[in-house]
Enzyme design. Sequence first.
Site, PDB file in Angstrom:
ATOM      1  N   VAL A  27      48.350  52.469  43.053  1.00 15.48           N
ATOM      2  CA  VAL A  27      46.987  52.347  42.661  1.00 15.48           C
ATOM      3  C   VAL A  27      45.884  53.225  43.116  1.00 15.48           C
ATOM      4  O   VAL A  27      44.679  53.108  42.732  1.00 15.48           O
ATOM      5  CB  VAL A  27      46.480  50.928  42.373  1.00 15.48           C
ATOM      6  CG1 VAL A  27      47.356  50.000  41.560  1.00 15.48           C
ATOM      7  CG2 VAL A  27      46.738  50.433  44.074  1.00 15.48           C
ATOM      8  N   TYR A  76      40.005  46.642  57.217  1.00 19.21           N
ATOM      9  CA  TYR A  76      40.445  45.682  56.118  1.00 19.21           C
ATOM     10  C   TYR A  76      38.863  44.978  55.680  1.00 19.21           C
ATOM     11  O   TYR A  76      38.558  44.768  54.607  1.00 19.21           O
ATOM     12  CB  TYR A  76      41.271  44.740  56.699  1.00 19.21           C
ATOM     13  CG  TYR A  76      41.897  43.566  55.625  1.00 19.21           C
ATOM     14  CD1 TYR A  76      42.848  43.998  54.749  1.00 19.21           C
ATOM     15  CD2 TYR A  76      41.192  42.340  55.541  1.00 19.21           C
ATOM     16  CE1 TYR A  76      43.123  43.064  53.764  1.00 19.21           C
ATOM     17  CE2 TYR A  76      41.703  41.494  54.639  1.00 19.21           C
ATOM     18  CZ  TYR A  76      42.606  41.745  53.752  1.00 19.21           C
ATOM     19  OH  TYR A  76      43.059  40.658  52.856  1.00 19.21           O
TER      20      TYR A  76
HETATM   21  P1  NAI Z   1      51.376  41.361  49.796  1.00 19.54           P
HETATM   22  O1  NAI Z   1      51.786  42.456  50.632  1.00 19.54           O
HETATM   23  O2  NAI Z   1      52.333  40.175  49.575  1.00 19.54           O
HETATM   24  O3  NAI Z   1      51.385  41.860  48.218  1.00 19.54           O
HETATM   25  C1  NAI Z   1      50.434  43.114  47.956  1.00 19.54           C
HETATM   26  C2  NAI Z   1      51.219  43.805  46.804  1.00 19.54           C
HETATM   27  O4  NAI Z   1      50.551  45.144  46.587  1.00 19.54           O
HETATM   28  C3  NAI Z   1      52.772  44.224  47.163  1.00 19.54           C
HETATM   29  O5  NAI Z   1      53.687  44.146  46.215  1.00 19.54           O
HETATM   30  C4  NAI Z   1      52.582  45.817  47.488  1.00 19.54           C
HETATM   31  O6  NAI Z   1      53.667  46.496  47.053  1.00 19.54           O
HETATM   32  C5  NAI Z   1      51.584  46.025  46.603  1.00 19.54           C
HETATM   33  N1  NAI Z   1      50.697  47.255  46.975  1.00 19.54           N
HETATM   34  C6  NAI Z   1      50.365  47.783  48.066  1.00 19.54           C
HETATM   35  N2  NAI Z   1      49.805  48.916  48.034  1.00 19.54           N
HETATM   36  C7  NAI Z   1      49.917  49.292  46.889  1.00 19.54           C
HETATM   37  C8  NAI Z   1      49.703  50.441  46.151  1.00 19.54           C
HETATM   38  N3  NAI Z   1      49.038  51.735  46.906  1.00 19.54           N
HETATM   39  N4  NAI Z   1      49.832  50.591  44.793  1.00 19.54           N
HETATM   40  C9  NAI Z   1      50.474  49.761  44.058  1.00 19.54           C
HETATM   41  N5  NAI Z   1      51.004  48.655  44.687  1.00 19.54           N
HETATM   42  C10 NAI Z   1      50.438  48.296  46.134  1.00 19.54           C
HETATM   43  O7  NAI Z   1      50.040  40.770  49.968  1.00 19.54           O
HETATM   44  P2  NAI Z   1      49.418  39.538  49.423  1.00 19.54           P
HETATM   45  O8  NAI Z   1      48.874  38.555  50.454  1.00 19.54           O
HETATM   46  O9  NAI Z   1      49.847  39.053  48.125  1.00 19.54           O
HETATM   47  O10 NAI Z   1      47.731  40.039  49.167  1.00 19.54           O
HETATM   48  C11 NAI Z   1      47.254  40.454  47.733  1.00 19.54           C
HETATM   49  C12 NAI Z   1      45.687  40.752  47.811  1.00 19.54           C
HETATM   50  O11 NAI Z   1      45.324  39.293  48.508  1.00 19.54           O
HETATM   51  C13 NAI Z   1      45.563  41.823  48.685  1.00 19.54           C
HETATM   52  O12 NAI Z   1      44.373  42.583  48.198  1.00 19.54           O
HETATM   53  C14 NAI Z   1      44.986  40.996  49.844  1.00 19.54           C
HETATM   54  O13 NAI Z   1      44.009  41.744  50.601  1.00 19.54           O
HETATM   55  C15 NAI Z   1      44.299  39.980  49.334  1.00 19.54           C
HETATM   56  N6  NAI Z   1      44.403  38.856  50.498  1.00 19.54           N
HETATM   57  C16 NAI Z   1      45.306  38.330  51.074  1.00 19.54           C
HETATM   58  C17 NAI Z   1      45.335  37.360  51.993  1.00 19.54           C
HETATM   59  C18 NAI Z   1      46.312  36.847  52.562  1.00 19.54           C
HETATM   60  O14 NAI Z   1      46.016  35.905  53.776  1.00 19.54           O
HETATM   61  N7  NAI Z   1      47.544  36.808  52.113  1.00 19.54           N
HETATM   62  C19 NAI Z   1      43.868  36.838  52.516  1.00 19.54           C
HETATM   63  C20 NAI Z   1      42.797  37.372  51.495  1.00 19.54           C
HETATM   64  C21 NAI Z   1      42.922  38.309  50.700  1.00 19.54           C
END
Ligand code: NAI
Length: 256
Positions: free
Chosen positions: A68, A159
């Site tokens: 992305v 972050y």
């Molecule tokens: P995760 O690591 O389980 O999933 C993130 C997904 O984004 C992965 O499938 C990864 O392959 C994909 N991704 C990463 N870089 C990418 C790129 N350059 N292009 C395309 N895809 C890419 O993480 P999670 O926890 O599901 O996070 C999802 C969102 O929620 C993120 O924006 C994170 O910052 C946000 N978030 C998560 C929290 C948590 O405690 N897990 C808390 C607050 C926000």
Amino acid sequence: MLDIFSLEGKLAIVTGSARGIGQAYALGLAKAGATLVLVDILEDNLQETASLIKEATGRDSKTYGIDVTDSTKINAMVSELIAEFGKIDILVNNAGINAPKPFLEVTEEDWKKIVGVNLNSQFLMSSAVAKEMVKRNYGKIINMASVGGFMALSETAPYNASKGGVLQLTKTMAADLSQYNLNINAICPGFIDTGLLKSSPEREARLQKVYANTPLNRLGEPSDLVGACVFLASDASKYMTGTQIVVDGGMSAVAM
Ligand code: NAI
């Protein structure tokens, strides 16, 4: 389901939907009636999300194994989707990364990578998709922020800065795009038990801190966020724009 929450006939893109929160969002939006476009660098894992959606709803999804932060690939995907579906109704900018480190150890490379994936990508995706949404005077964009966007979570400077940027991007897009009837909002989760947290080198120590600072006294699950996403994607939230929903077990409400 109450009609105002229905997403029947809508086309929704969810980035970072191969696992974690993005996978839960994609499944939730599909159950509410949307057809899904699944985007992630983990191309193989996207098939798992597509299968879960097929099982739950019978509907096929489209998958794009793209980064992305790559504007050329984003623009090509959006052109292809418009050619095939004629519209994009919903965009969830969910892809994100983190790499907790004390501030003095953060390198320029760390900074650029985290801000690139968490913030720059939301601009690139939103810009490409909003240009199509404004032609139809309809669109919902949901940006994944974090409580780190307005509170300082320790050892996560790039972050927190990227998520603070997401909140400002959300407000400014709302200011500029409301004239086209677009709704632009953000979701700010607290600590959710996904890959991001599982990969933390100090998971146990971080968990103890989370429990101590979270009134609901547990980590969130991806499913805890789905209601907020469906709400913001639907006409139930049509008078909301430029704001955020905080889903954090009460963490940001208390000072210990
Ligand atoms: P995760 O690591 O389980 O999933 C993130 C997904 O984004 C992965 O499938 C990864 O392959 C994909 N991704 C990463 N870089 C990418 C790129 N350059 N292009 C395309 N895809 C890419 O993480 P999670 O926890 O599901 O996070 C999802 C969102 O929620 C993120 O924006 C994170 O910052 C946000 N978030 C998560 C929290 C948590 O405690 N897990 C808390 C607050 C926000």
